[in-house]
Every structure is written in structure tokens, then in C-alpha cells.
Design a protein around this motif. Structure first.
Motif, PDB file in Angstrom:
ATOM      1  N   GLN A 181       0.862  -1.185   0.000  1.00 25.08           N
ATOM      2  CA  GLN A 181       0.000   0.000   0.000  1.00 25.08           C
ATOM      3  C   GLN A 181       0.899   1.236   0.000  1.00 25.08           C
ATOM      4  O   GLN A 181       1.285   1.701  -1.059  1.00 25.08           O
ATOM      5  N   CYS A 182       1.250   1.757   1.170  1.00 22.51           N
ATOM      6  CA  CYS A 182       2.152   2.916   1.129  1.00 22.51           C
ATOM      7  C   CYS A 182       3.526   2.500   0.621  1.00 22.51           C
ATOM      8  O   CYS A 182       4.230   3.282   0.014  1.00 22.51           O
ATOM      9  N   GLY A 183       3.919   1.273   0.905  1.00 23.92           N
ATOM     10  CA  GLY A 183       5.193   0.757   0.398  1.00 23.92           C
ATOM     11  C   GLY A 183       6.359   0.927   1.353  1.00 23.92           C
ATOM     12  O   GLY A 183       7.468   0.482   1.039  1.00 23.92           O
TER      13      GLY A 183
ATOM     14  N   CYS B 102       3.927  -3.860   9.336  1.00 22.72           N
ATOM     15  CA  CYS B 102       3.198  -3.125   8.306  1.00 22.72           C
ATOM     16  C   CYS B 102       1.998  -2.482   8.988  1.00 22.72           C
ATOM     17  O   CYS B 102       1.268  -3.146   9.721  1.00 22.72           O
ATOM     18  N   ARG B 103       1.806  -1.198   8.763  1.00 22.53           N
ATOM     19  CA  ARG B 103       0.696  -0.506   9.416  1.00 22.53           C
ATOM     20  C   ARG B 103      -0.493  -0.355   8.467  1.00 22.53           C
ATOM     21  O   ARG B 103      -1.556   0.062   8.907  1.00 22.53           O
ATOM     22  N   CYS B 104      -0.311  -0.697   7.185  1.00 18.78           N
ATOM     23  CA  CYS B 104      -1.370  -0.413   6.203  1.00 18.78           C
ATOM     24  C   CYS B 104      -2.218  -1.618   5.822  1.00 18.78           C
ATOM     25  O   CYS B 104      -3.429  -1.507   5.667  1.00 18.78           O
ATOM     26  N   THR B 105      -1.592  -2.757   5.590  1.00 20.02           N
ATOM     27  CA  THR B 105      -2.261  -3.815   4.827  1.00 20.02           C
ATOM     28  C   THR B 105      -3.036  -4.828   5.647  1.00 20.02           C
ATOM     29  O   THR B 105      -3.871  -5.544   5.105  1.00 20.02           O
TER      30      THR B 105
END
Ligand code: FES
Ligand code: FES
Length: 946
Positions: free
Chosen positions: A129-131, A165-168
Motif C-alpha cells: 500500500q504505502c510501500g 506493516c501498518r497499512c495492509t
């Protein structure tokens, strides 16, 4: 020669670029020559042997694909292979790698054929996502796949267990790794078929090959570094010593800036009417982490400074930390113009609550509390600024370039047009990067020194000084009749908003609108207050206070259902809003109210899980008990009763390509891709024809901030309108009617009407002022109305709806909670890109799980990622996403937002499941093992709340 640019003894020197280059060769630390191999190439670097490998890779070798999220071994973003084994490069000293082989993300492709497949698999599965975590994930996965080409889920989880990972929500990453051999590259959809396609993100390749540029990844030549001196106390008066002497005593330090050096207005804030935050505190610092001075100079010198030597004396003062302390009659006033330390109050009232509760067959009441939460994105704030003549350019991570522009202009005392904001890729934001962070410091110092200045927050600095989720203290009562119909809700909440206003007014205003949940509540009173304390400002964090309110209201509704003997899911279905029932603000939506469909979609899993639990618990011989919980949510897309426009510009080029100028910052949620999908189908053009011109205040119109689930809806709608307009212009040029078909080719456009084909040669059409053959621009501002004194009106044009079902297992002896599965149904209006939407849902579930079970920030303590725990891959259960499409006629192709929505129902669903399992209510979240265990013991002693 040094150039003095402004009066003030502290500006000992301001270098020209060549001067800086000469100065930077001076290092305060002893260097040694270290030889090793990186990505198959031999390198010799002259650095201190104790220098972190991550720093050598990034700063000395320019391999910025290796990210730094913590510098402490907590996040795994810096993972590289050292002689084939994954290690955290931030924990490896340069001296340790002499003679070794290092592989960073940039070298994976040449190292292993698996890597290309893995990159593709990450893109196809939406695993980036943000990468910001992606390089660490790819490196860890490569190491696994090199020794095990067909790993089990558990083996994958073990391999990436050290990378946060904070996004996925991790599930797509697991699948991408497991299905690496089964994934093939996707083809671009046909013209007109982009909406609804599982298109890989258009900006994805850079995220998986390590070339994405985040805030800390670009270092201009001859750059200086700024470091900020921050207050170590919650409140303190301070005095500076001899700053000139300090500058003179440190070769390589150029200057020190304080409040007196701000040339414009030393006051900023995301909501101009409430702006109250200075760049530097004046005489008294009002929260721990508040800036008092900035030191700028050569990078090595500034970084090596021991700030204890900085000449400042602190006198600690009594600080207000809690809501009760702030509201006490004798409390100090943090802002004298805001009596009783109340920043703002919110109110929505309809019907007669007291009478309705009095007449209800059943009434329940409760009090709930939530703590501070840290956003914990993997990328700490970073960027650089440079002065270009009488303008300033800032390249930094941000969610709100135009708001940054306005505030920086004010601070520097220049016109907004003289400020250019170029957002970098954003390694997660979740609301916190809406507020200024590094920008004022780099802007001021670059402006003064007329050279490039850079700043990268450490993790500690990031946690200490940036906004948090508001802690809430909520009291509520609800009533229902025997038939199960809700009669009334009485809700009041105080939010600890910290020292400065940030988004406190938004939270206090949004919560009363939403605290009913997505249900028909005929009698309603919701009163809120945002209360100032001497704590770091609380601001925007995914949901603007609604997740906190949902924790209280959704648990209370479970209690109410129990009191009248109803199944909790059926109680919600019975009371769900529909297209014709008024909301608590009196708004009748008329269409697109998909909450009942979401709840009904959960029914099969609800019944199955309840049956399984009923089977499991009576026979359990262990201390484990299972439970099932459900919660609903709704969320208005965009600003609350405020203008909220986005403008999109599209240009048709002579070669037939299409430039899409869209200024919505993609913080990982996928707006670059989704807005393009919408625009492509509005025009009838293939996605492959588009050249994306992403946010930059000098070349993209204002698309507003990336927050409040507004980009798909608002910017997407503007893109839809601009696309239709461009198509209409083409038809007009061709003299064709609206029903004609348009086909875009290389250098020409063909129009088909009634079997007649007409080709427009684009090379023969003169270019307009934007340099395009045809330019179209459109602005969309959602139709809303102001709220009256009782909060009645139409605060949002469109709402998203959703419901989550959580299945948990509680260890009654340890108090630990394991989430076994989450099923999440969301009404998104139209799923523009199902893969990206699922990514938002899974990421939201992970953050909601953290909120429910483990996350709490204690101001002044644990300003790092080993004390502040966020879910790792091992915490995340399987997540099943169910997409409901109940379209909004206002949204583009019917679409609504999803970003904020996804986090809201998870925590209350988990808390309801805990209650279902062990019969206790956890009054203060998170439900950490000690709190759960204490509640279980209290229940055994005769209580039921913890
Ligand atoms: S930067 Fe190395 S583990 Fe976080
Ligand atoms: S994609 Fe993993 S941190 Fe953003």
C-alpha cells in the motif's frame, strides 16, 4: 565567503553551496575504510566502524530502498540480506560487514529469479500500500523462498514476523508470498472497463523495486540538516543561555532559530479559525515535545550534537494531563481565551430523550474510556526545503499540500503562490500527516540561509511531537421497547485534545452526528467537549473520534439487545437505517443506505460461528473460551457541514496521451489508481493512455486533503466530471452528438456516429495555455447544509456503511485474547477497485484490532515501537471482506469512501465477542490481558465490568 542574510548575531554563517561542500568533508567522527559487497558490487566506504549499515546504504551508497522506521530493531523496514540471511541493517555496525555480502531490495532482482515473480505477486495481490514496509517484506520473503519455494502460511508468518506493516493487515502480503509461483502479470483493462477491475496500482512498481521516494529518500547537494530542541517536560518555563556562544563554539553549526526568528505570523493550525500553535514556544512550553529552538548546520555535526549541551534552562511547571484536571474549577487555563480549558463543544439533539428513556421497556447505561493512540506509520516525518529566489520549495511527506502551503506562507510572511509544496510518497499517514511536522523548521531555516535544509524525524521525535488519537471518556444510556425498537440514546463524551487545537473541533463536531451508529434513533442527545491539557495535541486518526464512540455505543446496544432478549445481530438489523428513515440530524438520505445489507451479509457466518462457539465452550477442558461479536458503523464522507471541494484538470496531448492532474495525495490507499480508473471510464479511454501528474501545488489543482474518506468520492467525482467534459469537447470539435462513441489513438481521436467515422488529427489543433490540445477542468463540492443549534441538517452528502463480525478466544486464566477471524461487510457504493478496497478493509481491521487489544500511548513513556505495540503478522486472523454495492447517485459511478470506515467496527465487535466469551465488559480499552483478567476476577466476585 559566508553570507549574512538577516540581522541577528546567531547567524554566524550561511554557506553558499561550494562552501558547504568544503565544510561537509569535516567529520567529527573517526572514519575507517570498510570493504564489502553490495548487490554483487564491491564497495569501499570510509565511515566510522560503528555507523549503522542502514545509514551507510542510504546515505553513503544512495541505496534508499532500505527504509528506516525506528533505528532500533523494532520495525524491520531496514531488513537486508547479510551473507544471505535477513538482518535489521539498523542494528548492524558497518565494521561488522567488512568482507561480507549485502543484498538490499535494489539487488534482489539480479540475485534471484524469484524476485521478479515476487514483485509481480505483491502488485497483483495489492500487498504494497504505502510501500514503506515493502522492501523489508520483499527481502524477508526472498530469503524464505530461496530455501523453501512452497512455504506454509505459518512459515510465511514466521519469515515476515519481524517486519511491521501498518497499512495492509498482512493478509495480502501472506498470499502474495504463498502464491508467488501462481501469479501472472495482469493486463490493462479495455477502454471503458476500468471501473470494477482489480487493476494493479499505477504507482506500484516503484514500491516493489525500491525506487519510491519517501520524505527521507532524497538529499539535495550541499544540504544542511536541522535538529529541533524540544521540551522534555509536560510543561516548563524556559530561558536560553548564550546562543551566539553556542554557535561559535560548534564548528559546522550555522545558526540557531527561536520564536523571535519567525518572520511572519508564528501561529498555525489545520483549521484556520482555531489556529493556535506556534512554530517555537515563547517562554513557556506547554507539552512534552514542543519545539523551542532549531539548530542548523552540517549533517554530521548536527547529528552528533549532545543536546544536553544546548544552552537552555527549564523550570518544570505543574501540568494538566487528564480531563478531570483540566475541568477542575481551579485549573490553570492553557489558552486564556478558552474558558474552562474547553476548546469546543459539539451537540446533536432530536426528539425528547428523557421522556423516551422514561417510557422505554428497557434501559441500559454504561461508561467507557479509551486511551491515546499513536499512528505508528512506518515512515517517520521527513523532507527538505530550498529557497528559489523569493519562493520556497518544500518536498516532504504530507496528506494536505494546499493546507501546508497556506500555513507556511503565513509563517514566512510571504504569499501562498511563493510556496511550492511537492509531496513525496507518504509511508502511511492515517491522519497525522495532515498537520505540519518538519515543514516549518525546514522552511524557516532554508528561507533564512538560502540553501537546502533537510530534516528527518527520529521515531522518538515522531511519537513525542506528532498528533495522537483523542482519548475519550464516554457516558451513555439507551432505551428500547419490547419489540426490539430503539427508543432513545443519551450520549456524552469528553475528548482529551491536548495543548493545541489541531483537529479537536472536527472530532467534537463529527462524533455527535455519528454516535447513534447506523440505526434509527428517534430520540437522541449527543454532547461532546474537546478539552485542552498539557499533552501533545490529539488530532486526526482514521475516523475522527467515531471509532471511540462506536466502542461505547455498539457495546451498549449489545447490552440492550440482551436485556430485551434479542439476538444482537437481529437487533441491529431491525433498527438499521434505511433509505427513508431520518438520521439523528434529520437527514433523509433517500438512497444508498446499505447498512441492512451489510448486517444481513454477516448472517450466515454469524449463525455458523455462534453454533461453533456453543459447541466449543461447554466441552472446553482448557482455560479457553470462545465468543462472537458484531458491530455496525456509518461514516459521512468528507468534511462535516463544510465546503469540501476538489478540482481536477485533464489535458489531451498531441500524441493522444492524457495528462491527469490530480492533487489528491496517495498515502497508500490507492487514490492515484482509483481516480484514474474513474476518469478513464468517464472519458471512455484506456488506462494505459494516462500520464498521471500527481500532487504538486505548482502543477496540480487543489484536491483538498487526503482524509475523511473523501478522495474516491470527492476527487473521484471531480475526475469523472472533468473526464466527461473533455469527452464533450471532443464531440463538439467533431460536430457529433453526445451519443457518439470516442476512441483515443496515437496522435488522433476517432468519433463514431451513426456508422460514420470521423478522425481528429490532434497535431493540427493549436495548443492551449496549458500546452494541451484540449484541457478540461472540473470542481466538485459535495452538497451539504450547515447544522443548526441542535445539530440538525445535512452534514454529509454520502455515507459509507459497514459491519464487522469478530470471533475470539479468551484465555480466562491469562486474560489474553486471540482473534480467530473477522468477517467485514462494507457498502462501498461501487467497488472501483476491489483489490484496493479489500486492502483498506484488511488494514482497518488490523488497526481496529490493535485499538481493541494492545495499543495505548502513555505521554512521556514508551516513545518507540517496542513499548508502543502495534499488531504484527502473528496477531492478524483471516479476514473475509464482503463488498456491498448500494450506489450513491452523487458519487462517481456510485462510489463512496472506505478508508476511515474500515477501522470503526472492528474494536467494538472484538469487545462484544470478549463479552460473549467470558461475560465481562472492558470499560477501558485496550483490553490488555491484565484488564481482561481483572474483569474476569471481578465478575467472579460479583461484578461484570472491568
Ligand atoms: S529501522 Fe531497523 S528495525 Fe526499524
Ligand atoms: S504498506 Fe506496509 S507499512 Fe504501508
Amino acid at each position: 565567503m559566508p553570507r549574512l542574510r538577516w540581522s541577528g548575531e546567531r547567524c554566524r554563517l550561511a554557506w553558499g553551496e561550494s562552501d558547504v561542500a568544503a565544510q561537509t568533508s569535516t567529520s567529527p567522527v573517526e572514519s575507517q575504510l570498510i570493504s564489502f559487497s553490495v548487490n554483487g558490487h564491491s564497495v569501499d566506504v570510509s565511515v566510522s566502524g560503528t555507523c549503522r549499515l542502514s545509514r551507510v546504504l542510504r546515505e553513503d551508497l544512495g541505496l534508499t530502498g532500505t527504509k528506516v522506521g525506528c533505528d532500533a530493531g523494532d520495525c524491520g523496514a531496514c531488513t537486508v540480506l547479510l551473507n544471505g540471511e535477513p538482518v535489521c541493517a539498523c542494528l548492524v555496525a558497518a565494521g561488522q560487514v567488512a568482507g561480507c555480502e549485502v543484498t538490499s531490495v535494489e539487488g534482489l532482482a539480479s540475485r534471484s529469479p524469484i524476485h521478479n515473480r515476487l514483485q509481480t505477486s505483491f502488485l497483483v495481490h495489492g500487498a504494497a500500500q504505502c510501500g514503506a514496509c515493502t522492501p523489508g517484506m520483499l527481502v524477508s520473503a526472498t530469503a524464505l523462498l530461496e530455501r523453501n519455494s512452497s512455504p506454509s502460511e505459518q512459515e510465511v508468518m514466521d519469515a515476515i514476523g519481524g517486519v511491521l506493516c501498518r497499512c495492509t493487515g498482512y493478509r495480502k502480503i501472506i498470499r502474495a508470498i504463498q502464491e508467488v509461483n501462481a501469479t501472472s502479470q495482469q493486463l490493462s483493462p479495455q477502454a471503458g472497463a476500468a471501473v470494477g477491475a482489480r487493476l494493479i496500482r499505477l504507482d506500484g512498481q516503484k514500491k516493489v523495486d525500491g525506487t519510491e521516494i519517501f520524505g527521507a529518500d532524497e538529499t539535495p547537494a550541499a544540504v544542511l540538516t536541522v535538529r529541533v530542541v524540544r521540551c522534555p517536560y509536560h510543561r516548563a518555563r524556559f530561558r536560553f543561555g548564550d546562543l551566539d556562544k553556542f554557535v561559535a563554539a560548534h564548528r559546522g553549526i550555522g545558526m540557531v532559530l527561536t520564536a523571535q526568528d519567525v518572520p511572519g505570523i508564528d501561529c498555525y493550525g489545520v483549521i484556520p479559525r482555531f489556529a493556535d500553535q506556534p512554530v517555537f514556544a515563547h517562554d513557556e512550553a506547554r507539552y512534552r515535545g514542543e519545539a523551542v529552538a532549531a539548530i542548523v548546520g552540517q549533517t554530521e555535526v548536527v547529528e552528533a550534537l549532545d543536546l544536553r549541551e544546548f544552552p537552555v534552562t527549564w523550570d518544570e511547571l505543574p501540568a494538566i494531563q487528564t480531563i478531570d484536571q483540566a475541568l477542575a474549577a481551579d485549573a490553570d487555563q492553557i489558552h486564556p481565551e478558552r474558558p474552562a480549558n474547553i476548546l469546543v463543544q459539539g451537540r446533536v439533539v432530536c426528539g425528547n430523550v428523557d421522556q423516551a428513556l422514561h417510557e422505554s421497556d428497557a434501559v441500559v447505561e454504561a461508561e467507557y474510556e479509551t486511551g491515546f493512540l499513536e499512528h505508528a506509520y512506518i515512515e517517520p516525518e521527513a523532507g527538505f526545503a530550498r529557497r528559489v529566489g523569493d519562493s520556497i520549495e518544500i518536498q516532504a511527506c504530507t496528506q494536505s499540500p494546499y493546507m501546508d502551503r497556506a500555513d507556511i506562507a503565513k509563517i514566512l510572511g510571504i504569499a501562498p503562490e511563493k510556496v511550492r509544496i511537492i509531496p513525496t510518497a507518504v509511508g502511511g499517514g492515517f491522519g497525522s500527516k495532515l498537520d505540519l511536522s518538519v515543514q516549518p523548521f525546514i522552511a524557516l531555516t532554508a528561507w533564512k540561509l538560502k540553501c537546502a535544509v533537510r530534516m528527518v524525524y527520529s521515531r522518538t521525535e515522531s511519537i513525542m511531537s506528532t498528533t495522537k488519537r483523542h482519548p475519550a471518556r464516554m457516558k451513555l444510556r439507551a432505551g428500547a421497547n419490547r419489540d426490539g425498537k430503539l427508543t432513545a440514546l443519551d450520549f456524552s463524551a469528553d475528548f482529551n485534545t491536548g495543548t493545541y487545537s489541531s483537529w479537536g473541533p472536527t472530532v467534537a463536531g463529527r462524533v455527535p452526528v455519528h454516535a447513534s451508529g447506523p440505526y434509527c434513533v428517534p430520540n437522541y442527545r449527543a454532547l461532546t467537549r474537546a478539552v485542552h491539557t498539557n499533552i501533545v495535541p490529539a488530532g486526526a486518526f482514521r475516523g475522527f473520534g467515531v471509532p471511540q464512540a462506536a466502542i461505547a455505543q455498539e457495546q451498549l446496544y449489545d447490552d440492550l439487545a440482551a436485556k430485551i432478549g434479542m439476538d444482537p445481530l437481529e437487533f441491529r438489523i431491525l433498527n438499521a437505517l434505511d433509505n427513508h428513515s431520518p438520521t439523528v440530524t434529520g437527514q433523509v438520505l433517500g438512497e444508498g443506505v446499505g447498512i441492512r445489507a451489510c448486517l444481513e451479509a454477516l448472517r450466515p457466518q454469524w449463525r455458523l460461528a455462534r453454533a461453533q462457539t456453543a459447541e466449543f465452550n461447554p466441552h472446553a477442558r482448557t482455560p479457553l473460551r470462545r465468543g462472537v461479536g458484531v458491530a455496525g458503523m456509518w461514516y459521512g464522507c468528507g468534511n462535516t457541514s463544510l465546503p469540501n471541494p476538489s478540482t481536477v484538470r485533464i489535458g489531451l496531448k498531441r500524441d493522444g496521451r492524457i495528462a491527469l492532474h490530480q492533487g489528491a495525495v496517495d498515502i497508500g490507499q490507492g487514490s492515484n489508481t482509483i481516480v484514474t480508473q474513474i476518469c478513464a471510464d468517464a472519458m471512455g479511454a484506456s488506462i494505459s493512455r494516462f500520464d498521471l501528474v500527481s500532487a504538486d501545488t505548482s502543477i496540480t489543482p487543489d484536491c483538498g486533503k487526503t482524509s475523511a474518506s473523501r478522495q474516491t468520492f470527492v476527487t473521484g467525482k471531480a475526475a469523472h466530471m472533468a473526464g466527461r467534459k473533455l469527452r464533450d469537447e471532443i464531440l463538439k470539435l467533431a460536430g457529433a452528438c453526445q451519443c457518439a462513441a470516442v476512441e483515443f489513438g496515437n496522435g488522433f481521436v476517432t468519433v463514431f456516429e451513426d456508422g460514420v467515422r470521423k478522425a481528429l488529427d490532434l497535431s493540427s489543433i493549436p495548443l492551449d495555455q496549458h500546452g494541451y490540445v484540449i484541457t478540461s477542468e472540473a470542481t466538485f463540492d459535495p452538497p451539504i447544509t450547515p447544522l443548526d443549534e441542535n445539530g440538525q441538517g445535512n452534514p454529509y452528502a454520502v455515507y459509507g456503511f459497514g459491519a464487522h463480525l469478530a470471533e475470539v478466544e479468551v484465555d480466562v486464566e491469562l486474560g489474553t485474547v486471540r482473534v480467530l477471524k473477522v468477517t467485514a461487510a462494507h457498502d462501498v457504493g461501487r467497488a472501483i477497485n476491489p483489490t484496493l478496497i479489500e486492502g483498506q478493509i484488511e488494514g482497518g481491521v488490523a488497526q481496529g484490532l490493535g485499538m481493541a487489544l494492545m495499543e495505548e500511548f502513555f505521554p512521556g513513556k514508551g516513545e518507540n515501537l517496542h513499548d508502543y505495540l502495534i499488531p504484527s503478522v502473528g496477531d492478524i486472523p483471516p479476514i473475509e471482506s464482503i463488498l456491498i454495492e448500494d450506489p450513491s447517485s452523487i458519487g462517481p459511478f456510485g462510489a463512496k469512501g472506505i478508508g476511515e470506515q474500515a477501522v470503526i467496527p472492528t474494536a467494538p465487535a472484538i469487545l462484544n465477542a470478549i463479552h460473549d466469551a467470558v461475560g465481562v465488559r472492558i470499560q477501558k480499552t485496550p483490553a490488555t490481558p491484565d484488564r481482561v483478567r481483572a474483569a474476569i476476577l471481578a465478575k467472579a466476585r460479583g461484578g461484570a465490568r472491568g
